[in-house]
Write a protein that holds these residues in place. Structure first.
Motif, PDB file in Angstrom:
ATOM      1  N   LYS A  57     104.264  71.629  91.243  1.00 23.83           N
ATOM      2  CA  LYS A  57     103.840  70.908  92.168  1.00 23.83           C
ATOM      3  C   LYS A  57     102.857  71.252  93.224  1.00 23.83           C
ATOM      4  CE  LYS A  57     107.443  73.269  95.363  1.00 23.83           C
ATOM      5  NZ  LYS A  57     108.439  73.271  96.091  1.00 23.83           N
ATOM      6  N   ASN A  58     102.367  72.596  93.102  1.00 22.81           N
ATOM      7  CA  ASN A  58     101.257  73.082  93.988  1.00 22.81           C
ATOM      8  C   ASN A  58     100.011  73.082  93.260  1.00 22.81           C
ATOM      9  OD1 ASN A  58     103.310  73.828  95.930  1.00 22.81           O
ATOM     10  ND2 ASN A  58     103.519  75.898  95.048  1.00 22.81           N
ATOM     11  N   SER A  59     100.009  72.504  92.435  1.00 27.45           N
ATOM     12  CA  SER A  59      98.502  72.499  91.563  1.00 27.45           C
ATOM     13  C   SER A  59      97.896  70.782  91.871  1.00 27.45           C
ATOM     14  CB  SER A  59      98.788  72.546  90.016  1.00 27.45           C
ATOM     15  OG  SER A  59      99.591  71.475  89.789  1.00 27.45           O
ATOM     16  N   GLY A  60      98.662  69.825  92.511  1.00 27.11           N
ATOM     17  CA  GLY A  60      98.023  68.677  92.778  1.00 27.11           C
ATOM     18  C   GLY A  60      98.014  68.046  91.511  1.00 27.11           C
ATOM     19  N   VAL A  61      98.385  68.167  90.424  1.00 21.08           N
ATOM     20  CA  VAL A  61      98.265  67.622  88.988  1.00 21.08           C
ATOM     21  C   VAL A  61      98.958  66.243  89.089  1.00 21.08           C
ATOM     22  CG1 VAL A  61     100.020  69.078  87.686  1.00 21.08           C
ATOM     23  CG2 VAL A  61      98.075  67.971  86.743  1.00 21.08           C
ATOM     24  N   LYS A  62      98.708  65.369  88.453  1.00 22.93           N
ATOM     25  CA  LYS A  62      99.594  64.131  88.302  1.00 22.93           C
ATOM     26  C   LYS A  62     100.629  64.420  87.232  1.00 22.93           C
ATOM     27  CE  LYS A  62      96.952  60.278  90.026  1.00 22.93           C
ATOM     28  NZ  LYS A  62      95.659  61.215  90.735  1.00 22.93           N
ATOM     29  N   ILE A  63     101.821  64.029  87.229  1.00 22.01           N
ATOM     30  CA  ILE A  63     102.686  64.194  86.126  1.00 22.01           C
ATOM     31  C   ILE A  63     102.963  62.798  85.447  1.00 22.01           C
ATOM     32  CG2 ILE A  63     105.014  64.969  85.609  1.00 22.01           C
ATOM     33  CD1 ILE A  63     103.211  66.975  86.565  1.00 22.01           C
ATOM     34  N   ILE A  64     102.765  62.536  84.362  1.00 20.44           N
ATOM     35  CA  ILE A  64     103.200  61.557  83.470  1.00 20.44           C
ATOM     36  C   ILE A  64     104.134  61.978  82.342  1.00 20.44           C
ATOM     37  CG2 ILE A  64     102.127  59.752  81.888  1.00 20.44           C
ATOM     38  CD1 ILE A  64     101.070  59.828  84.562  1.00 20.44           C
ATOM     39  N   VAL A  65     105.380  61.036  82.407  1.00 20.93           N
ATOM     40  CA  VAL A  65     106.299  61.372  81.431  1.00 20.93           C
ATOM     41  C   VAL A  65     106.528  60.300  80.408  1.00 20.93           C
ATOM     42  CG1 VAL A  65     108.820  61.657  81.078  1.00 20.93           C
ATOM     43  CG2 VAL A  65     107.810  62.726  83.111  1.00 20.93           C
ATOM     44  N   ARG A  66     106.262  61.073  79.062  1.00 22.12           N
ATOM     45  CA  ARG A  66     106.445  60.229  77.983  1.00 22.12           C
ATOM     46  C   ARG A  66     108.063  59.990  77.325  1.00 22.12           C
ATOM     47  NH1 ARG A  66     103.616  60.345  71.848  1.00 22.12           N
ATOM     48  NH2 ARG A  66     104.521  62.666  71.867  1.00 22.12           N
ATOM     49  N   ILE A  67     108.563  58.927  77.606  1.00 20.62           N
ATOM     50  CA  ILE A  67     110.020  58.745  77.307  1.00 20.62           C
ATOM     51  C   ILE A  67     109.955  58.444  75.612  1.00 20.62           C
ATOM     52  CG2 ILE A  67     110.602  58.000  79.269  1.00 20.62           C
ATOM     53  CD1 ILE A  67     110.888  55.134  78.438  1.00 20.62           C
ATOM     54  N   GLY A  68     110.818  58.730  74.852  1.00 20.28           N
ATOM     55  CA  GLY A  68     111.079  58.401  73.580  1.00 20.28           C
ATOM     56  C   GLY A  68     111.250  56.907  73.064  1.00 20.28           C
ATOM     57  N   GLU A  69     111.506  56.067  73.959  1.00 19.92           N
ATOM     58  CA  GLU A  69     111.609  54.393  73.512  1.00 19.92           C
ATOM     59  C   GLU A  69     111.995  53.691  74.810  1.00 19.92           C
ATOM     60  OE1 GLU A  69     114.902  53.915  70.907  1.00 19.92           O
ATOM     61  OE2 GLU A  69     116.373  54.793  72.246  1.00 19.92           O
ATOM     62  N   TYR A  70     111.778  52.371  74.734  1.00 16.97           N
ATOM     63  CA  TYR A  70     112.090  51.533  75.911  1.00 16.97           C
ATOM     64  C   TYR A  70     113.481  51.814  76.363  1.00 16.97           C
ATOM     65  CZ  TYR A  70     113.311  47.523  78.775  1.00 16.97           C
ATOM     66  OH  TYR A  70     113.707  46.826  79.841  1.00 16.97           O
ATOM     67  N   SER A  71     113.780  51.963  77.635  1.00 21.29           N
ATOM     68  CA  SER A  71     114.989  52.091  78.164  1.00 21.29           C
ATOM     69  C   SER A  71     114.966  51.762  79.579  1.00 21.29           C
ATOM     70  CB  SER A  71     115.822  53.512  77.795  1.00 21.29           C
ATOM     71  OG  SER A  71     116.989  53.648  78.806  1.00 21.29           O
ATOM     72  N   ALA A  72     115.330  50.933  80.055  1.00 21.79           N
ATOM     73  CA  ALA A  72     115.328  50.396  81.596  1.00 21.79           C
ATOM     74  C   ALA A  72     115.944  51.409  82.428  1.00 21.79           C
ATOM     75  CB  ALA A  72     115.807  48.956  81.838  1.00 21.79           C
ATOM     76  N   SER A  73     116.744  52.062  81.875  1.00 23.21           N
ATOM     77  CA  SER A  73     117.842  52.867  82.998  1.00 23.21           C
ATOM     78  C   SER A  73     116.952  54.326  82.827  1.00 23.21           C
ATOM     79  CB  SER A  73     119.145  53.100  82.424  1.00 23.21           C
ATOM     80  OG  SER A  73     119.055  53.554  81.056  1.00 23.21           O
ATOM     81  N   MET A  82     109.716  49.078  85.518  1.00 26.86           N
ATOM     82  CA  MET A  82     109.140  50.013  86.219  1.00 26.86           C
ATOM     83  C   MET A  82     109.047  49.744  87.692  1.00 26.86           C
ATOM     84  SD  MET A  82     106.012  51.272  83.965  1.00 26.86           S
ATOM     85  CE  MET A  82     105.054  52.353  85.019  1.00 26.86           C
ATOM     86  N   ASN A  83     109.076  48.252  88.150  1.00 27.07           N
ATOM     87  CA  ASN A  83     108.804  47.835  89.372  1.00 27.07           C
ATOM     88  C   ASN A  83     110.053  47.350  90.034  1.00 27.07           C
ATOM     89  OD1 ASN A  83     105.726  47.940  89.909  1.00 27.07           O
ATOM     90  ND2 ASN A  83     106.057  47.551  87.911  1.00 27.07           N
ATOM     91  N   PHE A  84     109.964  47.372  91.325  1.00 26.18           N
ATOM     92  CA  PHE A  84     111.065  46.548  92.286  1.00 26.18           C
ATOM     93  C   PHE A  84     110.770  45.276  92.408  1.00 26.18           C
ATOM     94  CE2 PHE A  84     110.745  50.926  94.179  1.00 26.18           C
ATOM     95  CZ  PHE A  84     112.027  51.671  93.548  1.00 26.18           C
ATOM     96  N   PRO A  85     111.788  44.497  92.633  1.00 26.39           N
ATOM     97  CA  PRO A  85     111.682  42.933  92.986  1.00 26.39           C
ATOM     98  C   PRO A  85     110.524  42.847  94.013  1.00 26.39           C
ATOM     99  CG  PRO A  85     114.074  43.475  92.489  1.00 26.39           C
ATOM    100  CD  PRO A  85     113.480  44.756  92.934  1.00 26.39           C
ATOM    101  N   PRO A  86     109.743  42.145  93.923  1.00 28.02           N
ATOM    102  CA  PRO A  86     109.803  40.602  93.198  1.00 28.02           C
ATOM    103  C   PRO A  86     108.942  40.917  91.870  1.00 28.02           C
ATOM    104  CG  PRO A  86     108.222  40.312  94.693  1.00 28.02           C
ATOM    105  CD  PRO A  86     108.958  41.732  95.179  1.00 28.02           C
ATOM    106  N   ASN A  87     108.570  42.072  91.772  1.00 28.80           N
ATOM    107  CA  ASN A  87     107.478  42.293  90.382  1.00 28.80           C
ATOM    108  C   ASN A  87     108.298  42.778  89.305  1.00 28.80           C
ATOM    109  OD1 ASN A  87     105.151  41.585  92.057  1.00 28.80           O
ATOM    110  ND2 ASN A  87     105.159  43.496  93.075  1.00 28.80           N
ATOM    111  N   GLY A  88     109.645  43.093  89.368  1.00 34.24           N
ATOM    112  CA  GLY A  88     110.177  43.702  88.477  1.00 34.24           C
ATOM    113  C   GLY A  88     111.815  43.597  88.843  1.00 34.24           C
ATOM    114  N   PHE A  89     112.372  44.322  87.955  1.00 37.01           N
ATOM    115  CA  PHE A  89     113.908  44.373  88.289  1.00 37.01           C
ATOM    116  C   PHE A  89     114.626  45.966  88.288  1.00 37.01           C
ATOM    117  CE2 PHE A  89     113.359  44.090  83.446  1.00 37.01           C
ATOM    118  CZ  PHE A  89     113.720  45.094  83.020  1.00 37.01           C
ATOM    119  N   ARG A  90     113.522  46.951  88.583  1.00 38.05           N
ATOM    120  CA  ARG A  90     114.257  48.062  88.624  1.00 38.05           C
ATOM    121  C   ARG A  90     115.002  48.314  89.924  1.00 38.05           C
ATOM    122  NH1 ARG A  90     110.083  52.949  90.849  1.00 38.05           N
ATOM    123  NH2 ARG A  90     111.527  54.416  91.458  1.00 38.05           N
ATOM    124  N   GLY A  91     116.156  49.016  89.622  1.00 40.64           N
ATOM    125  CA  GLY A  91     117.050  49.045  90.750  1.00 40.64           C
ATOM    126  C   GLY A  91     116.572  49.975  91.947  1.00 40.64           C
TER     127      GLY A  91
END
Length: 241
Positions: A53-69, A100-109
């Motif tokens: 967190k103190n490095s200012g680096v962006k964190i990208i996570v690769r998930i194994g497969e599509y899962s909305a939850s 990935m997105n909240f309504p109205p652009n998606g269905f993320r809770g």
């Protein structure tokens, strides 16, 4: 650098916060936390994020497969974006963007008590003011290459990211089926991304190929991994004993 543009990064596969902390000290623009093949999982994700967190680096996570939850859970923790492997069609890309997105652009809770909303302690943080998370669509198959241009055109896709090992293996296994040379596939993906004003990214294990890939149009380069650096360092130590 544009907040939505990634430059030089590296792969985090081991999942040990101390190792992640060390890697984060080397000035990378972004780190990929690998939940598909690596040691990162939901239980140690936050500890590894704290380590960087103190490095200012962006964190990208690769998930194994599509899962909305799973997508929602990872984003709730506060990562900057996700990578999804084996994206092969427009419909798959659109489904991921909506997750990935909240309504109205998606269905993320929505829960404003999550870490990405500072656990609800900052009343000024509102969903409509949140920046859209980055989405790196991984191209790892013949179908993905053929549909690269249409995938790149999907709003919400920020990058086409080639998985070189999976892609080269899959192309070589297409016996008696239409295929394409690996090098031509790399050029095709980079061109597709550029035509839609998106980035092209790739994991590089051989630094001698950096200039060639940059000439193709790859601007987001993952330079090796924590595990690769550890193995290479140990091999060098043993060799010199």
């Amino acid at each position: 650098m544009n907040n939505r543009v990634l430059g030089k990064g590296s792969w985090i596969s081991i999942g040990a916060p101390i190792v992640t902390e060390i890697v984060a000290k080397f000035g990378f623009d972004w780190l990929l936390f690998d939940m598909e093949h690596g040691g990162i999982n939901e239980s140690n994700l936050l500890a590894n994020m704290h380590a960087a967190k103190n490095s200012g680096v962006k964190i990208i996570v690769r998930i194994g497969e599509y899962s909305a939850s799973l997508i929602a859970h990872v984003l709730d923790v506060g990562v900057d974006g996700i990578m999804v492997p084996h994206v092969e069609s427009v419909s798959e890309a659109e489904r991921i963007v909506k997750a990935m997105n909240f309504p109205p652009n998606g269905f993320r809770g929505l829960s404003t008590s999550t870490r990405c909303f500072t656990y609800g302690l900052d009343a000024s943080q509102k969903p409509e003011n949140m920046s859209q998370p980055l989405f790196l669509a991984q191209i790892e198959s013949y179908e993905g290459v053929c549909n690269a241009e249409s995938i790149a055109s999907v709003e919400g896709v920020d990058m086409l990211f080639v998985g070189p090992r999976d892609l080269s293996f899959e192309l070589s296994m297409r016996h008696n089926l239409p295929t394409i040379e690996f090098d031509d596939a790399l050029k095709r993906v980079a061109l597709a991304a550029r035509r839609s004003g998106k980035q092209a990214g790739i994991l590089i294990r051989d630094s001698a190929k950096i200039v060639q890939l940059e000439n193709y149009g790859y601007t987001a380069l993952a330079l090796g991994s924590d595990m690769g650096a550890l193995k290479a360092g140990l091999k060098n130590i043993v060799k010199n004993l």
